[in-house]
Design a protein around this motif. Structure first.
Motif, short mmCIF file in Angstrom:
data_model
loop_
_atom_site.label_atom_id
_atom_site.label_comp_id
_atom_site.label_asym_id
_atom_site.label_seq_id
_atom_site.Cartn_x
_atom_site.Cartn_y
_atom_site.Cartn_z
N ALA A 110 0.81 -1.22 0.00
CA ALA A 110 0.00 0.00 0.00
C ALA A 110 0.84 1.26 0.00
CB ALA A 110 -0.92 0.00 1.22
N PHE A 111 2.10 1.18 0.41
CA PHE A 111 2.94 2.37 0.44
C PHE A 111 3.09 3.00 -0.95
CE2 PHE A 111 5.52 3.15 4.43
CZ PHE A 111 4.55 2.61 5.27
N ALA A 112 2.98 2.15 -2.00
CA ALA A 112 3.12 2.68 -3.35
C ALA A 112 1.84 3.32 -3.86
CB ALA A 112 3.53 1.55 -4.31
N HIS A 113 0.71 3.02 -3.23
CA HIS A 113 -0.60 3.36 -3.78
C HIS A 113 -0.83 4.87 -3.91
CE1 HIS A 113 -5.08 2.37 -4.11
NE2 HIS A 113 -5.05 3.69 -3.99
N ALA A 114 -0.82 5.57 -2.79
CA ALA A 114 -1.17 6.99 -2.81
C ALA A 114 -0.22 7.81 -3.65
CB ALA A 114 -1.22 7.54 -1.38
N ALA A 115 1.09 7.52 -3.51
CA ALA A 115 2.07 8.30 -4.27
C ALA A 115 1.93 8.06 -5.76
CB ALA A 115 3.48 7.95 -3.80
N PHE A 116 1.63 6.80 -6.17
CA PHE A 116 1.48 6.52 -7.60
C PHE A 116 0.27 7.27 -8.17
CE2 PHE A 116 -0.02 4.33 -11.35
CZ PHE A 116 1.15 4.12 -12.07
N PHE A 117 -0.87 7.16 -7.49
CA PHE A 117 -2.06 7.85 -8.00
C PHE A 117 -1.92 9.36 -7.87
CE2 PHE A 117 -4.30 3.73 -7.55
CZ PHE A 117 -4.85 3.68 -8.81
N GLY A 118 -1.33 9.82 -6.78
CA GLY A 118 -1.16 11.26 -6.60
C GLY A 118 -0.24 11.86 -7.64
N MET A 119 0.95 11.28 -7.79
CA MET A 119 1.90 11.78 -8.77
C MET A 119 1.42 11.48 -10.19
SD MET A 119 5.99 11.02 -9.04
CE MET A 119 6.24 11.72 -7.40
N GLY A 120 0.83 10.31 -10.40
CA GLY A 120 0.34 9.95 -11.72
C GLY A 120 -0.74 10.89 -12.22
N ALA A 121 -1.62 11.34 -11.32
CA ALA A 121 -2.68 12.27 -11.71
C ALA A 121 -2.10 13.59 -12.18
CB ALA A 121 -3.63 12.50 -10.54
N VAL A 122 -1.08 14.09 -11.48
CA VAL A 122 -0.44 15.35 -11.87
C VAL A 122 0.33 15.18 -13.18
CG1 VAL A 122 1.20 17.14 -11.18
CG2 VAL A 122 -0.31 16.12 -9.48
N VAL A 123 1.03 14.07 -13.33
CA VAL A 123 1.75 13.79 -14.58
C VAL A 123 0.78 13.69 -15.74
CG1 VAL A 123 3.08 12.03 -15.81
CG2 VAL A 123 3.74 12.69 -13.50
N ALA A 124 -0.33 12.98 -15.55
CA ALA A 124 -1.34 12.87 -16.60
C ALA A 124 -1.86 14.23 -17.02
CB ALA A 124 -2.49 11.98 -16.12
N ALA A 125 -2.12 15.10 -16.03
CA ALA A 125 -2.63 16.43 -16.33
C ALA A 125 -1.60 17.26 -17.09
CB ALA A 125 -3.03 17.14 -15.04
N ASP A 126 -0.32 17.04 -16.81
CA ASP A 126 0.74 17.82 -17.46
C ASP A 126 1.03 17.34 -18.88
OD1 ASP A 126 1.00 19.40 -15.27
OD2 ASP A 126 2.84 18.45 -14.50
N LEU A 127 0.53 16.17 -19.25
CA LEU A 127 0.79 15.63 -20.59
C LEU A 127 -0.16 16.18 -21.65
CD1 LEU A 127 1.45 11.87 -19.70
CD2 LEU A 127 3.13 13.48 -20.62
N VAL A 128 -1.21 16.89 -21.23
CA VAL A 128 -2.24 17.35 -22.16
C VAL A 128 -2.52 18.83 -21.93
CG1 VAL A 128 -3.32 15.08 -22.27
CG2 VAL A 128 -4.11 16.73 -20.56
#
Length: 406
Positions: A110-128
């Motif tokens: 679970a330690f990977a969960h929040a950081a992956f979704f949190g950072m992934g959401a910002v990265v996804a937003a920055d790609l478009v």
């Protein structure tokens, strides 16, 4: 946007989606395998349900720790490290010989969960482009919903046929696919400029950020108070066979996918109103489920509707927190995942407490309805806070204009 640019943005998003699919699978598939896990590890079903609570609390504890550890790291490298933790954690789940070690492995994963979704959401937003940010985040979170369409029913069927440990081994393999995909197609992205972690944590002083996180928590609590125990509800109340449970979970996952897409499409237009409407509708659906759960076809119709509603609220809540915390989007997005999982842990605990207190499985949806009603009420507090913030911003703009005029 040209077709080539469009494709260049979408391919990295798909790599993030695969990672989200794996994480969603490991989070949710335990619900479909709860009786098998409980029997194999020699614990009761409510005790096995604590594996859901333990995972969620691992997300909560891991969110600030991973945010601190990765605050200055390049984002691509951070996402790869998180997927490596995810893979190792699932392999440990697959071989855990006791309930205690299984719990430890779940918390580590679970330690990977929040950081992956949190950072992934910002990265996804920055790609478009800016006007497509909500859609991009919805595409990444589509992995989470697809986990419920394919991962949970498939993992449940696999676990019933070969043993639940095989399910976690396959989830680890999905993590490997995501890691390779991210390494191959995600562009190098430097860490976001940061004034320092202590400064970033000041974002938690903003009531709008805290209210967004609180609504995320209540949304998750409403879901997990009931969904954690969906297998015994379907088996003991609806009288669905083991093979039929996978079909019901598949329909629930289809609903999640539809809701996530709809939420992403609507999140850019009056998101708080959407959040309020969804909370109210979840109250009604949960109340209805106390009756429809007794019959096969009504229950089959209720589950996808419930799924569509609970995930329609995810993109607008994530957007709300990121926009309110514009100076620390990575941290706020990660901590919002922590807030969501406080809700997961609380919901699973409250559902188990209700069962142990004598509440029959058929009446468990009332717990989910009460939590959704609390979220509905909090949305009005959030609206008042938005108006207050708007008046403050307008007054500040007037003062700056007056100073400039002089």
């Amino acid at each position: 946007m040209s077709l080539l640019t469009h494709l260049r943005a979408r391919i990295p998003l798909l790599a993030l989606t695969v990672g989200a699919f794996g994480i969603g699978s490991t989070e949710f598939v335990i619900m479909g395998l709860l009786p098998e896990v409980a029997a194999d590890l020699n614990v009761s079903i409510p005790s096995a349900g604590m594996l859901v609570t333990g995972y969620a609390m691992g997300v909560v504890v891991g969110a600030p720790l991973m945010a601190a550890a990765l605050s200055r790291a390049p984002r691509k490298g951070s996402l790869l490290a998180l997927m490596a933790i995810f893979m190792l954690g699932n392999l440990l789940c697959a071989v855990a010989p006791s309930f205690g070690l299984m719990m430890a492995a779940r918390v580590f994963t679970a330690f990977a969960h929040a950081a992956f979704f949190g950072m992934g959401a910002v990265v996804a937003a920055d790609l478009v482009p800016r006007d497509q940010r909500a859609k991009a985040m919805a595409l990444m979170f589509a992995g989470l919903t697809l986990a419920n369409v394919l991962g949970v029913p498939g993992g449940t069927a696999l676990g019933q046929a070969l043993g639940w440990r095989y399910t976690f081994a396959v989830v680890a393999a999905i993590g490997m696919v995501a890691l390779v995909g991210i390494a191959a197609v995600l562009p190098r992205m430097p860490a976001l400029a940061s004034p320092g972690l202590a400064q970033e944590f000041r974002v938690l002083r903003d009531p709008r950020v805290l209210l967004g996180m609180a609504m995320s928590a209540l949304s998750a609590a409403s879901l997990f108070a009931v969904f954690t125990y969906i297998r015994p509800i379907l088996s003991n109340v609806t009288m669905v066979t083991d093979s039929g449970v996978s079909a019901f979970l598949l329909l629930f996952g289809v609903g999640l996918t539809i809701g996530n897409i709809a939420g992403g499409q609507l999140a850019n237009h009056r998101p708080l109103r959407l959040i309020r409407i969804v909370f109210f509708l979840v109250v009604l659906v949960m109340a209805a489920f106390t009756y429809t759960s007794h019959s096969y076809w009504p229950a089959m119709l209720t589950l996808p509707l419930w799924g569509a509603l609970v995930f329609a609220v995810v993109p607008p809540l994530q957007m709300r927190v990121i926009d309110a915390a514009h100076n620390a989007p990575n941290l706020a997005s990660t901590l919002n995942q922590g807030g969501f999982n406080i809700g997961c842990a609380s919901g699973a605990y409250l559902g188990g407490l209700a069962i142990q207190s004598g509440v029959p499985y058929s009446q468990l949806p009332w717990v989910g309805a009460a939590l959704a009603l609390a979220g509905f009420g909090l949305s009005f507090v959030a609206r008042a806070q938005d108006r207050k913030h708007g008046r403050t911003q307008a007054a500040q703009a007037q003062r700056e204009a007056a100073v400039f005029a002089h």
